[in-house]
Design a protein around this motif. Structure first.
Motif, PDB file in Angstrom:
ATOM      1  N   LYS A 174       0.767  -1.306   0.149  1.00 53.82           N
ATOM      2  CA  LYS A 174      -0.128   0.070   0.240  1.00 53.82           C
ATOM      3  C   LYS A 174       0.995   1.356  -0.113  1.00 53.82           C
ATOM      4  O   LYS A 174       0.389   2.377  -0.408  1.00 53.82           O
ATOM      5  N   ASN A 175       2.213   1.171   0.264  1.00 54.56           N
ATOM      6  CA  ASN A 175       2.898   2.273   0.112  1.00 54.56           C
ATOM      7  C   ASN A 175       3.862   2.437  -1.157  1.00 54.56           C
ATOM      8  O   ASN A 175       4.577   3.296  -1.306  1.00 54.56           O
ATOM      9  N   ASP A 176       3.572   1.591  -2.180  1.00 53.68           N
ATOM     10  CA  ASP A 176       3.852   1.625  -3.393  1.00 53.68           C
ATOM     11  C   ASP A 176       3.233   2.875  -3.998  1.00 53.68           C
ATOM     12  O   ASP A 176       1.960   3.367  -3.782  1.00 53.68           O
ATOM     13  N   PRO A 177       3.929   3.824  -4.746  1.00 50.94           N
ATOM     14  CA  PRO A 177       3.508   5.311  -5.145  1.00 50.94           C
ATOM     15  C   PRO A 177       2.108   5.025  -6.055  1.00 50.94           C
ATOM     16  O   PRO A 177       1.079   5.875  -5.987  1.00 50.94           O
ATOM     17  N   ALA A 178       2.047   3.824  -6.775  1.00 52.19           N
ATOM     18  CA  ALA A 178       0.784   3.731  -7.443  1.00 52.19           C
ATOM     19  C   ALA A 178      -0.340   3.670  -6.682  1.00 52.19           C
ATOM     20  O   ALA A 178      -1.662   4.327  -6.771  1.00 52.19           O
ATOM     21  N   TRP A 179      -0.308   2.834  -5.400  1.00 51.36           N
ATOM     22  CA  TRP A 179      -1.476   2.579  -4.442  1.00 51.36           C
ATOM     23  C   TRP A 179      -1.617   4.068  -3.434  1.00 51.36           C
ATOM     24  O   TRP A 179      -2.619   4.312  -3.040  1.00 51.36           O
ATOM     25  N   ILE A 180      -0.576   4.813  -3.437  1.00 48.39           N
ATOM     26  CA  ILE A 180      -0.804   5.995  -2.547  1.00 48.39           C
ATOM     27  C   ILE A 180      -1.564   7.035  -3.502  1.00 48.39           C
ATOM     28  O   ILE A 180      -2.492   7.473  -2.918  1.00 48.39           O
ATOM     29  N   TYR A 181      -1.182   7.021  -4.821  1.00 47.07           N
ATOM     30  CA  TYR A 181      -1.917   7.681  -5.710  1.00 47.07           C
ATOM     31  C   TYR A 181      -3.371   7.398  -5.583  1.00 47.07           C
ATOM     32  O   TYR A 181      -4.341   8.312  -5.775  1.00 47.07           O
ATOM     33  N   TRP A 182      -3.669   6.324  -5.981  1.00 44.84           N
ATOM     34  CA  TRP A 182      -4.880   5.900  -6.420  1.00 44.84           C
ATOM     35  C   TRP A 182      -5.740   5.716  -4.889  1.00 44.84           C
ATOM     36  O   TRP A 182      -7.219   6.130  -4.975  1.00 44.84           O
ATOM     37  N   TYR A 183      -5.309   5.822  -3.837  1.00 42.16           N
ATOM     38  CA  TYR A 183      -6.084   5.916  -2.682  1.00 42.16           C
ATOM     39  C   TYR A 183      -6.461   7.182  -2.446  1.00 42.16           C
ATOM     40  O   TYR A 183      -7.515   7.662  -2.122  1.00 42.16           O
ATOM     41  N   GLY A 184      -5.581   8.391  -2.670  1.00 50.40           N
ATOM     42  CA  GLY A 184      -5.840   9.658  -2.850  1.00 50.40           C
ATOM     43  C   GLY A 184      -7.046  10.040  -3.714  1.00 50.40           C
ATOM     44  O   GLY A 184      -7.829  10.713  -3.388  1.00 50.40           O
ATOM     45  N   ARG A 185      -7.031   9.347  -5.107  1.00 51.53           N
ATOM     46  CA  ARG A 185      -7.936   9.667  -5.924  1.00 51.53           C
ATOM     47  C   ARG A 185      -9.384   9.322  -5.465  1.00 51.53           C
ATOM     48  O   ARG A 185     -10.492   9.684  -5.611  1.00 51.53           O
ATOM     49  N   ALA A 186      -9.137   7.980  -4.748  1.00 50.22           N
ATOM     50  CA  ALA A 186     -10.704   7.160  -4.198  1.00 50.22           C
ATOM     51  C   ALA A 186     -10.980   8.122  -3.122  1.00 50.22           C
ATOM     52  O   ALA A 186     -12.309   8.431  -2.961  1.00 50.22           O
ATOM     53  N   GLU A 187     -10.139   8.665  -2.369  1.00 47.67           N
ATOM     54  CA  GLU A 187     -10.550   9.591  -1.233  1.00 47.67           C
ATOM     55  C   GLU A 187     -11.279  11.004  -1.701  1.00 47.67           C
ATOM     56  O   GLU A 187     -12.322  11.311  -1.274  1.00 47.67           O
ATOM     57  N   ALA A 205       4.278  13.696  -4.275  1.00 47.40           N
ATOM     58  CA  ALA A 205       4.327  14.928  -5.356  1.00 47.40           C
ATOM     59  C   ALA A 205       5.618  15.382  -5.429  1.00 47.40           C
ATOM     60  O   ALA A 205       5.823  15.931  -6.734  1.00 47.40           O
ATOM     61  N   GLY A 206       6.766  15.322  -4.820  1.00 44.80           N
ATOM     62  CA  GLY A 206       7.991  15.459  -5.029  1.00 44.80           C
ATOM     63  C   GLY A 206       8.796  14.542  -5.591  1.00 44.80           C
ATOM     64  O   GLY A 206      10.139  14.850  -5.859  1.00 44.80           O
ATOM     65  N   GLU A 207       8.222  13.427  -6.014  1.00 41.30           N
ATOM     66  CA  GLU A 207       9.157  12.243  -6.553  1.00 41.30           C
ATOM     67  C   GLU A 207       8.940  12.458  -8.057  1.00 41.30           C
ATOM     68  O   GLU A 207       7.911  12.458  -8.489  1.00 41.30           O
ATOM     69  N   HIS A 208      10.127  11.949  -9.020  1.00 42.25           N
ATOM     70  CA  HIS A 208      10.009  12.188 -10.298  1.00 42.25           C
ATOM     71  C   HIS A 208       9.736  10.896 -10.952  1.00 42.25           C
ATOM     72  O   HIS A 208      10.736  10.230 -11.549  1.00 42.25           O
ATOM     73  N   HIS A 209       8.525  10.561 -11.094  1.00 43.07           N
ATOM     74  CA  HIS A 209       8.169   9.316 -11.817  1.00 43.07           C
ATOM     75  C   HIS A 209       6.629   9.638 -12.047  1.00 43.07           C
ATOM     76  O   HIS A 209       6.075  10.520 -11.968  1.00 43.07           O
ATOM     77  N   PHE A 210       6.048   8.827 -12.860  1.00 42.05           N
ATOM     78  CA  PHE A 210       4.522   8.790 -13.346  1.00 42.05           C
ATOM     79  C   PHE A 210       3.605   9.214 -12.231  1.00 42.05           C
ATOM     80  O   PHE A 210       2.951  10.295 -12.246  1.00 42.05           O
ATOM     81  N   TYR A 211       3.626   8.671 -11.105  1.00 40.12           N
ATOM     82  CA  TYR A 211       2.819   8.981 -10.194  1.00 40.12           C
ATOM     83  C   TYR A 211       2.982  10.172  -9.349  1.00 40.12           C
ATOM     84  O   TYR A 211       2.126  10.678  -8.834  1.00 40.12           O
ATOM     85  N   GLY A 212       4.260  10.535  -9.305  1.00 39.80           N
ATOM     86  CA  GLY A 212       4.880  11.653  -8.709  1.00 39.80           C
ATOM     87  C   GLY A 212       4.157  12.799  -9.215  1.00 39.80           C
ATOM     88  O   GLY A 212       3.629  13.800  -8.660  1.00 39.80           O
TER      89      GLY A 212
END
Length: 470
Positions: A152-165, A182-189
């Motif tokens: 659940k701490n994978d950036p993908a699921w952090i992002y999608w949990y935020g979207r769900a909220e 948000a400060g990480e340099h990748h797709f979900y960041g």
């Protein structure tokens, strides 16, 4: 389990290790593998025997691999009644996972049929993905909540949990999740930063390594060996040597090693080494653009977005002109021989030869022609075209589904892990190349857009004469 994982040969071999009376006869197993639907229509078995029930499960798994709904029909049509209650959950999970891979909306209900059994992180990930496709945000959130702390701490699921909220009416909680990455340099960041309204800004370039720092890393035996191996085209051995040597380097030494690689035209090592820095960065090395003039010219000729082409090449070959994959893809844009032959025929090329695929200009000409072709077939969607370029147009068309899909959801629900990762990286690369090259920025979410539904019968049969690319 082996059959469900497409390890048919291993399933056959495993019979040799089972006690007599528990093993399935090779003749019967082969019959199931050859024609699982035929077997399920008239199963001549004794369901009181465990081995015979295993044959049914194997046939269901093989059928679900092609048509999950048909497999569920067989299971609910009387077969389930002959199985012990404790076996029902595992069969439903096989059906649900196959349904989720194929974006069957009912797969979410099939996960529910499995009851309250503990799911693996992989099963929960696919439960979340099929819920994303259906835009059932409560199910997305509950799937992520049940994952292990690591998953659940994978950036993908952090992002999608935020979207769900956010979709479920909790914007402040959503912002907290987006801020984590948000400060990480990748797709979900990048997607998380855009949800917060933060535009992309390339980190300030760290002071360039001094000649003394470069000389210091150049004297390291491991890097000297790696560069010597690169010079004699022993790339696999060279890469292993390089990666082993740069372990534990701090940012300054990594930047010096990246510059050493750049000077020696080891573009892949320069990019990947600069990619490892934590605090001191040089994104102009991290997003190098060797052969930019050639690639930009071919991109303009095909009306393709230059940052997107560079982002794809970065992921395909790291700008190594002699790069060759195990599947036979060659050169900057990793063009397969059947694809090159098909493009050469379409372009009416003269003096076509496979050996020219290592030539940057020829490879870029062929690669951009084919990329434009798949972009046109993808209704102009770069995320769908990137998937088609990697996995083949027919597969990509099947993944479109029957309803419009948000581009980010499409990328996350690609069934092939390699292609899913590839598409995310190509699209993230694109926004960073645009920033590095000073091109007017387009947000990542805008670039991803919406993937439109496939048209009737599209994806069932490949277009006549279309090449297989991967």
């Amino acid at each position: 389990m082996l059959i469900d994982a497409n390890l048919v040969a291993a399933a056959k071999r495993s019979m040799d290790f089972l006690p007599r009376g528990e093993a399935i006869e090779a003749r019967r197993l082969n019959a199931v593998i050859r024609a699982p639907v035929k077997f399920l229509k008239k199963p001549q078995i004794d369901l009181a025997k465990g081995a015979d029930r295993e044959l049914i499960v194997a046939a269901l798994a093989l059928t679900a691999d092609d048509d999950p709904r048909a497999a569920v029909g067989f299971w609910k049509g009387g077969l389930s009644e002959a199985f012990p209650a404790e076996d029902h959950s595992s069969v439903w999970l096989i059906l649900a996972m196959n349904g989720a891979y194929r974006h069957v909306p009912e797969a979410l209900d099939w996960f529910g049929e499995a009851g309250n059994v503990a799911l693996t992180d992989e099963q929960l990930a696919w439960r979340a993905r099929i819920a994303l496709r259906a835009e059932k945000w409560a199910e997305v959130r509950s799937s992520i909540e049940r994952m292990s702390p690591l998953a659940k701490n994978d950036p993908a699921w952090i992002y999608w949990y935020g979207r769900a909220e956010r979709e479920l009416g909790s914007p402040l909680e959503a912002e907290g999740y987006f801020e984590r990455i948000a400060g990480e340099h990748h797709f979900y960041g990048r997607l998380a930063a855009e949800e917060l309204g933060v535009s992309l800004r390339i980190p300030s370039r760290a002071p360039l390594p001094t000649e003394e720092e470069i000389a210091e890393v150049a004297a390291i035996p491991g890097l000297k060996r790696a560069l010597a191996l690169y010079r004699v085209d022993m790339r696999t051995e060279a890469t292993k040597e390089w990666l082993w040597t740069i372990r534990g380097m701090d940012d300054r030494r990594l930047l010096a090693a990246a510059e050493l690689a750049r000077r020696n035209e080891a573009w892949d090592r320069a990019i990947s080494t600069a990619d490892r820095t934590v605090l001191a960065h040089n994104f102009y090395v991290r997003y190098l653009a060797p052969y930019r003039e050639v690639l930009a010219e071919k991109a303009r000729a095909r009306d393709l977005d230059e940052p997107w082409v560079l982002g794809l090449v970065r992921q395909e070959s790291r700008f190594i002109t002699g790069a060759k994959s195990a599947a036979g893809a060659t050169g900057l844009m990793q063009v397969m021989r059947p694809t090159a032959r098909w493009v050469a025929q379409r372009m009416r090329m003269r003096n076509f030869s496979w050996t020219r695929l290592s030539d940057p200009e020829f490879n870029a000409a062929v690669g951009t022609y084919y990329l434009k072709h798949v972009l046109n077939q993808s209704d102009g969607s770069p995320v769908l075209a990137a998937a088609a370029y990697n996995a083949g147009p027919t597969r990509a068309r099947l993944w479109r589904g029957t309803a419009p899909v948000e581009g980010a959801i499409f990328a996350e629900t690609i069934p092939f892990g390699e292609t899913r990762d590839y598409v995310k990286k190509v699209m993230a690369n694109t926004v960073y190349y645009a920033a590095v090259l000073g091109i007017t920025p387009t947000p990542l979410k805008t670039r991803l857009g919406t993937v439109t539904p496939r048209r009737s019968a599209e994806g069932v049969v490949a277009m006549q004469g279309e090449p297989v690319v991967r």
